[in-house]
Enzyme design. Structure first.
Site, short mmCIF file in Angstrom:
data_model
loop_
_atom_site.label_atom_id
_atom_site.label_comp_id
_atom_site.label_asym_id
_atom_site.label_seq_id
_atom_site.Cartn_x
_atom_site.Cartn_y
_atom_site.Cartn_z
N ASP A 206 0.83 -1.22 0.00
CA ASP A 206 0.00 0.00 0.00
C ASP A 206 0.86 1.27 0.00
O ASP A 206 0.67 2.17 0.86
CB ASP A 206 -0.91 0.03 1.25
CG ASP A 206 -1.69 -1.26 1.45
OD1 ASP A 206 -2.11 -1.87 0.44
OD2 ASP A 206 -1.88 -1.66 2.62
N GLU B 211 -11.35 0.12 -3.22
CA GLU B 211 -10.49 0.63 -2.13
C GLU B 211 -9.29 1.34 -2.75
O GLU B 211 -9.20 1.48 -3.97
CB GLU B 211 -10.04 -0.51 -1.22
CG GLU B 211 -9.22 -1.58 -1.91
CD GLU B 211 -8.94 -2.80 -1.02
OE1 GLU B 211 -9.41 -2.85 0.13
OE2 GLU B 211 -8.23 -3.71 -1.48
O1 FUB Z 1 -3.17 -3.56 3.56
C1 FUB Z 1 -4.48 -3.82 4.02
C2 FUB Z 1 -5.48 -3.53 2.96
O2 FUB Z 1 -5.22 -4.31 1.80
C3 FUB Z 1 -5.47 -2.12 2.45
O3 FUB Z 1 -6.04 -1.20 3.31
C4 FUB Z 1 -6.19 -2.31 1.17
O4 FUB Z 1 -6.14 -1.25 0.29
C5 FUB Z 1 -5.52 -3.55 0.64
O5 FUB Z 1 -4.31 -3.26 -0.02
#
Ligand code: FUB
Length: 325
Positions: free
Chosen positions: A15, A225
């Site tokens: 991320d 997301e």
């Molecule tokens: O790293 C945890 C979660 O996985 C992140 O918040 C999302 O975007 C995904 O990458």
């Protein structure tokens, strides 16, 4: 075409949120760690508990790990899961934004302040009031206005907030989705960078064919997301992950608050379930910061990579080199 090398191999990173501060490139990633928790749609296996910051003078050059800059134990309101962070600067200070579950298991967004881009960061005692869900991205516009984008469905709980308060909702049956897609949220930040100045509103992404918001059934294009905002040539680019279909996509608008019109894909699926990125300009070139699971082969143990991107005459984004299959 050989794949890119990870920026770090001594710990797992994911991320990546990249920023240029004081002419140096800084990356603020999640710090993945080993766990016995089995993979599930709730994302319980992403059980991170601290953050490191990385910096470099050039892409491809030596990378410095500045060590732990914020730990779960130091954040009074957090119970677990320090997920994807971001950073910003204003007022001569640096701010680290991060999502985590509060003591009731609800994802909220916190902020921590530091004197330097490499941290350490001191957290506020409580989460940002009015914030919820995951994956904060802070964009500071040329006029100094700061905006906080956030949200993520499934384990990120965005679907739990459609009634204006938290109502537990599973929402993993994608076949059953109807109507306009759930989408990311945005609010303007106050000059203190720690409180929301406005109501939280939807980041509206329009389908170019219809001029209407993307539908929930359009799994290859709709937001899931990993919100990110950058500005190129006077236009605002909102980019994001489509989650269960594993694409990184973008949409273009004339205001940081949108609406945005879907523009295309930046990256095809990588190794591993999640895909999450940022985009930044450094020394005259534009880069995509992303992750995959090429070192571990396991969804929750990821590694950050960098590849150059280019824009065509219409402002469409492409990779400078093709993505290996
Ligand atoms: O790293 C945890 C979660 O996985 C992140 O918040 C999302 O975007 C995904 O990458």
């Amino acid at each position: 075409m050989a794949d890119k090398e990870p920026i770090a191999t001594h710990i797992f990173t994911a991320d990546p949120s990249a920023h240029v501060f004081n002419s140096k490139l800084y990356i603020y990633p999640s710090h993945d760690r080993e766990t016995d928790i089995k993979d599930n749609d709730n994302g319980d296996q992403y059980d991170m508990n601290d953050y490191h910051v990385f910096s470099m003078e050039s892409v491809g050059g030596p990378v410095t790990d500045h060590g732990v800059v914020l730990s779960q134990d130091d954040i009074p309101w957090v119970s677990k899961q320090l997920w994807a962070p971001d950073a910003a600067t204003a007022n001569g200070k640096y701010y680290l934004y991060f999502p985590a579950r509060d003591k009731d298991g609800v994802f909220r967004i916190g902020v921590a302040e530091g004197d330097n881009p490499e941290g350490p960061f001191k957290p506020e005692p409580d989460y940002i009031q009015g914030s919820f869900s995951i994956d904060p991205a802070c964009f500071v516009d040329e006029d100094g206005g700061a905006y906080l984008y956030f949200g993520g469905i499934w384990g990120g709980q965005l679907q739990c907030w459609t009634k204006g308060k938290f109502v537990q909702d599973d929402y993993t049956n994608m076949e059953a989705c109807e109507g306009p897609a759930l989408t990311a949220k945005v609010a303007k930040l106050n000059p203190d960078m720690k409180t929301l100045a406005t109501e939280v509103t939807d980041v509206v992404i329009l389908a170019p064919e219809t001029g209407k918001p993307l539908l929930a059934s359009d799994h290859d294009k709709r937001f899931f997301e990993a919100a990110w905002m950058h500005k190129y040539n006077g236009k605002y680019y909102f980019s994001y992950s489509t989650g269960d279909t594993h694409y990184l996509c973008y949409a273009i608008g004339d205001s940081p608050l949108g609406p945005f019109t879907y523009g295309g894909r930046i990256l095809e699926p990588v190794k591993g379930w999640t895909t999450h990125h940022s985009i930044a300009e450094f020394k005259g070139k534009w880069y995509l910061f992303y992750h995959d699971t090429s070192i571990s082969g396991r969804n929750h143990l990821r590694c950050v990579k960098i590849r150059e991107i280019v824009y065509d005459e219409e402002g469409k984004i492409g990779l400078a080199e093709p993505q290996p299959k």
